[in-house]
Design a protein around this motif. Structure first.
Motif, PDB file in Angstrom:
ATOM      1  N   VAL A   1      64.830  12.135 -39.660  1.00 60.40           N
ATOM      2  CA  VAL A   1      64.704  12.053 -41.112  1.00 60.40           C
ATOM      3  C   VAL A   1      63.312  11.374 -41.256  1.00 60.40           C
ATOM      4  CG1 VAL A   1      67.067  12.985 -41.188  1.00 60.40           C
ATOM      5  CG2 VAL A   1      66.399  11.137 -40.424  1.00 60.40           C
ATOM      6  N   LEU A   2      62.895  11.639 -42.146  1.00 56.43           N
ATOM      7  CA  LEU A   2      61.636  10.702 -43.083  1.00 56.43           C
ATOM      8  C   LEU A   2      61.963   9.284 -42.802  1.00 56.43           C
ATOM      9  CD1 LEU A   2      59.071  10.886 -43.809  1.00 56.43           C
ATOM     10  CD2 LEU A   2      59.530  10.451 -45.892  1.00 56.43           C
TER      11      LEU A   2
ATOM     12  N   GLU B   1      56.506   7.377 -51.231  1.00 61.72           N
ATOM     13  CA  GLU B   1      55.091   7.288 -50.394  1.00 61.72           C
ATOM     14  C   GLU B   1      55.132   8.127 -49.255  1.00 61.72           C
ATOM     15  OE1 GLU B   1      51.581   4.586 -49.679  1.00 61.72           O
ATOM     16  OE2 GLU B   1      53.409   3.702 -50.369  1.00 61.72           O
ATOM     17  N   ALA B   2      55.493   7.726 -48.396  1.00 58.32           N
ATOM     18  CA  ALA B   2      55.272   8.704 -47.708  1.00 58.32           C
ATOM     19  C   ALA B   2      55.275  10.466 -47.578  1.00 58.32           C
ATOM     20  CB  ALA B   2      56.429   8.760 -46.031  1.00 58.32           C
TER      21      ALA B   2
ATOM     22  N   GLY C   1      53.549  15.883 -48.626  1.00 54.28           N
ATOM     23  CA  GLY C   1      53.892  17.352 -49.560  1.00 54.28           C
ATOM     24  C   GLY C   1      55.269  17.288 -48.830  1.00 54.28           C
ATOM     25  N   ILE C   2      55.756  16.810 -48.917  1.00 50.90           N
ATOM     26  CA  ILE C   2      57.305  16.885 -48.646  1.00 50.90           C
ATOM     27  C   ILE C   2      58.329  16.211 -49.402  1.00 50.90           C
ATOM     28  CG2 ILE C   2      56.772  17.832 -46.230  1.00 50.90           C
ATOM     29  CD1 ILE C   2      57.742  15.243 -44.932  1.00 50.90           C
ATOM     30  N   GLY C   3      60.202  16.453 -49.112  1.00 55.36           N
ATOM     31  CA  GLY C   3      61.112  16.145 -49.708  1.00 55.36           C
ATOM     32  C   GLY C   3      61.406  15.177 -49.527  1.00 55.36           C
TER      33      GLY C   3
ATOM     34  N   ILE D   1      51.748   8.454 -42.435  1.00 56.88           N
ATOM     35  CA  ILE D   1      53.237   7.595 -43.091  1.00 56.88           C
ATOM     36  C   ILE D   1      52.198   5.955 -43.550  1.00 56.88           C
ATOM     37  CG2 ILE D   1      54.863   7.925 -41.540  1.00 56.88           C
ATOM     38  CD1 ILE D   1      54.053   5.417 -40.716  1.00 56.88           C
ATOM     39  N   PRO D   2      52.641   5.546 -44.211  1.00 61.79           N
ATOM     40  CA  PRO D   2      51.833   4.207 -45.404  1.00 61.79           C
ATOM     41  C   PRO D   2      52.048   3.088 -44.275  1.00 61.79           C
ATOM     42  CG  PRO D   2      53.358   4.363 -46.583  1.00 61.79           C
ATOM     43  CD  PRO D   2      53.908   6.098 -45.440  1.00 61.79           C
ATOM     44  N   ASP D   3      50.582   2.602 -44.336  1.00 59.19           N
ATOM     45  CA  ASP D   3      50.637   1.299 -43.839  1.00 59.19           C
ATOM     46  C   ASP D   3      51.571   0.148 -43.398  1.00 59.19           C
ATOM     47  OD1 ASP D   3      48.284   1.320 -42.245  1.00 59.19           O
ATOM     48  OD2 ASP D   3      46.873   0.931 -43.800  1.00 59.19           O
TER      49      ASP D   3
END
Length: 157
Positions: A11-12, A23-24, A29-31, A44-46
């Motif tokens: 999962v995220l 932010e990710a 463009g997802i929930g 994914i962000p750094d």
């Protein structure tokens, strides 16, 4: 920005820290609660701090590795390291390998997280190297009718 491959069951929140969750989600463009498809690559962000200890890393970033021994196959490694033959394709994808490719002795492979219900299988098979062998290399081959091949050891006349 980095990219990471989604594994089965991720999962995220497994892939990024809690403060980077929104932010990710926006980057892809997802929930934040959306079901992720295994094999998809997400941006994914750094990671913010340069020095993270192992406890602050998301579960998916913590790499588990294993070293292959002579005679191992990918299905053997899937059972030994993950406890589930149905995750064979995922294991091969993670290691950029084909399921029919020979595994060289000494190759370091990346393994996924073991599901809770498969941990007992992994505990039994991991000490056996390779876990698919039913007798040790160097031991005499097992003897008896259950090991004989028709027209090789067992001749019907």
């Amino acid at each position: 920005m980095q990219t990471i491959k989604v594994l089965y069951g991720n999962v995220l929140s497994d892939l990024v820290s809690e403060d980077q969750l929104f932010e990710a989600a926006d980057l892809n463009g997802i929930g934040i609660t959306e079901v992720l498809v295994p094999g998809v690559t997400l941006s994914i962000p750094d990671q913010q701090p340069a020095r993270l200890n192992d406890e602050t890393l998301p579960k998916a970033v913590k790499q588990r590795t294993a070293q292959a021994v002579a005679g191992q196959t990918w299905i053997d490694l899937a059972m030994q390291e993950v406890g589930d033959e149905s995750r064979l394709f995922e294991l091969c994808d993670l290691n950029d390998a084909s399921i029919t490719e020979e595994v060289e002795a000494g190759r370091v492979i990346q393994a996924m997280r073991v599901e809770q219900d498969k941990q007992n299988i992994v505990n039994v098979l991991r000490p056996l190297k390779p876990s698919s062998m039913y007798y040790k290399v160097g031991d005499p081959a097992p003897e008896g009718i259950e090991y004989w091949a028709i027209e090789l050891d067992f001749i019907v006349s």
